[in-house]
Design a protein around this motif. Structure first.
Motif, PDB file in Angstrom:
ATOM      1  N   UNK A  48       6.212  -1.359  -4.141  1.00 47.92           N
ATOM      2  CA  UNK A  48       6.087  -1.742  -2.728  1.00 47.92           C
ATOM      3  C   UNK A  48       6.003  -0.552  -1.776  1.00 47.92           C
ATOM      4  N   UNK A  49       6.599   0.558  -2.164  1.00 47.94           N
ATOM      5  CA  UNK A  49       6.572   1.771  -1.328  1.00 47.94           C
ATOM      6  C   UNK A  49       5.145   2.263  -1.113  1.00 47.94           C
ATOM      7  N   UNK A  50       4.326   2.213  -2.156  1.00 50.00           N
ATOM      8  CA  UNK A  50       2.964   2.761  -2.085  1.00 50.00           C
ATOM      9  C   UNK A  50       1.979   1.700  -1.612  1.00 50.00           C
ATOM     10  N   UNK A  51       2.286   1.083  -0.466  1.00 46.66           N
ATOM     11  CA  UNK A  51       1.481  -0.048   0.006  1.00 46.66           C
ATOM     12  C   UNK A  51       0.020   0.354   0.195  1.00 46.66           C
ATOM     13  N   UNK A  52      -0.859  -0.610  -0.094  1.00 51.56           N
ATOM     14  CA  UNK A  52      -2.289  -0.351   0.069  1.00 51.56           C
ATOM     15  C   UNK A  52      -2.924   0.373  -1.096  1.00 51.56           C
ATOM     16  N   UNK A  53      -2.105   0.819  -2.032  1.00 56.33           N
ATOM     17  CA  UNK A  53      -2.617   1.519  -3.219  1.00 56.33           C
ATOM     18  C   UNK A  53      -2.180   0.716  -4.438  1.00 56.33           C
ATOM     19  N   UNK A  54      -3.134   0.188  -5.200  1.00 54.92           N
ATOM     20  CA  UNK A  54      -2.769  -0.674  -6.327  1.00 54.92           C
ATOM     21  C   UNK A  54      -2.129   0.133  -7.456  1.00 54.92           C
TER      22      UNK A  54
END
Length: 413
Positions: A393-399
């Motif tokens: 969830x921390x790296x939002x926007x990156x799958x």
């Protein structure tokens, strides 16, 4: 299929744990340095690498997940992915500050989608919905619910539900169908609400039941849409045909929708961006699942649901996308989990549990999906190398989804 050297096997809830309420959402069991064996599409066994039986370790071509996590697939229990066209023409209206109600009054909103859908063929709708669903699966979704509601005529609602039936036959993930003709009043019934409700009850429902096209019935119970009394009438009619209720509730106002949902034993109440202590008290003594849709709040700029209060009250909270052309043009459950954490202040463990086991429970699939347990369906995904679970969830926007496994086989789309 054998997967070895897994950094963390996530979501090891016992098979008989079908829903997580309140503080139970805080606990996300993870087995470190693990292996998992899949056979005939089901989870056969798993354990720590140091205790792997020799007959398993000798299997040919295991998949190494070194530095990676294995998650149960996301379970997306609220979508509207059968639609004829996108609505980016309303995008600028939103940016200009027009409200949901103002856009609807100007001919946008649900009626805009209904006009476009009525002109589309079943094949066109199937092809576009299949493309959306394929993308969702590649982003880690392994079970989904799809609603009608952009037809608003008997033939068009039937057409939508037939498309959902074709998607069920075409894709190897479980798909639940929800009948949502009570999404908005068509223009010709603007001043004759009972006339449209009669059409739903007397004409649409018998045909849907005859063709076995739906699992659930839904209504948009909200100011300017369907009143509490109208919703109650529709849900009771659906129940006579074996359709269980799921309700759009308290999206724009505290409307009384929660009370009518609980009275009719709804499987879930969805949205709840607006709530009050009475809302929570009504739900506290019910089995109804609270399904929150944070990417809808993100897109529309409306309040985010008060997830922390629902969890504190001991309620079962699920997360879903609400993927639709007007208020949430995204089916990315990874982003939903990120928003659950960033905007609703859920812990990563809570958000992941809400998007897996409780999402499955909101579709009555948690006996077979939503967690890692022996005998459950092997719908999983392997992440890219990650330092921790919170990194997803921390790296939002990156799958962070690297490999998708459905029914024990790698899915390539």
């Amino acid at each position: 299929m054998l997967i070895t050297n897994i950094k963390g096997l996530v979501g090891l809830h016992p098979k008989d744990k079908l829903v997580l309420r309140g503080a139970q959402l805080d606990h996300l069991p993870v087995l470190e340095n693990a292996w998992i064996l899949i056979e005939d599409g089901l989870i056969k066994d798993f354990g720590e690498m140091g205790s792997m039986p020799s007959q398993i370790s000798n299997l040919p071509s295991p998949i190494s997940a070194k530095g990676r996590y294995v998650f149960p697939s996301w379970c997306d229990s609220h979508t509207h992915i059968v639609f004829a066209a996108s609505r980016e023409e309303e995008f600028a209206m939103k940016i200009q500050g027009k409200t949901y109600e103002e856009i609807a009054a100007a001919g946008g909103g649900i009626l805009n989608s209904a006009n476009k859908l009525q002109k589309a063929t079943e094949d066109e709708l199937f092809e576009s919905a299949a493309m959306r669903l394929k993308q969702m699966i590649l982003q880690g979704t392994g079970a989904v619910e799809i609603k009608s509601g952009y037809g608003l005529t008997t033939e068009s609602e039937i057409k939508m539900l037939r498309v959902i039936r074709r998607l069920k036959a075409h894709f190897s993930i479980p798909i639940k169908a929800t009948f949502l003709a009570a999404h908005a009043f068509p223009a010709e019934f603007k001043n004759d609400h009972q006339g449209y409700i009669n059409l739903i009850i007397e004409e649409m429902l018998p045909r849907i039941a005859e063709e076995k096209l739906a699992d659930y019935i839904d209504a948009f119970c909200e100011k300017g849409f369907f009143s509490v009394e109208e919703t109650d009438q529709i849900l009771k009619a659906g129940a006579k045909y074996g359709l269980k209720p799921k309700i759009h509730a308290n999206q724009l106002s505290v409307s009384g929708a929660i009370e009518v949902a609980v009275k009719n034993k709804a499987i879930s109440v969805d949205h709840l961006e607006e709530s009050d202590p009475e809302t929570i008290e009504t739900l506290r003594n019910a089995d109804t699942i609270v399904t929150l849709l944070p990417s809808c709040s993100f897109y529309l700029g409306i309040p985010f649901a008060d997830a922390k209060s629902f969890i504190k009250a001991g309620l079962p909270v699920a997360l879903a996308t609400d993927y639709n052309p007007g208020s949430t043009p995204s089916g990315n459950m990874n982003f939903v989990v990120s928003l659950g954490c960033i905007k609703m202040k859920m812990f990563p463990e809570q958000a992941i549990n809400a998007a897996t086991l409780n999402g499955a429970a909101a579709m009555e699939l948690s006996n077979s999906h939503g967690s890692i347990a022996i005998g459950k369906n092997a719908n999983l995904f392997i992440t890219k190398p990650m330092p921790s679970i919170a990194y997803l969830p921390y790296s939002f926007g990156e799958s962070q989804v690297d490999t998708v496994i459905l029914n024990g086989e790698i899915y390539h789309g």
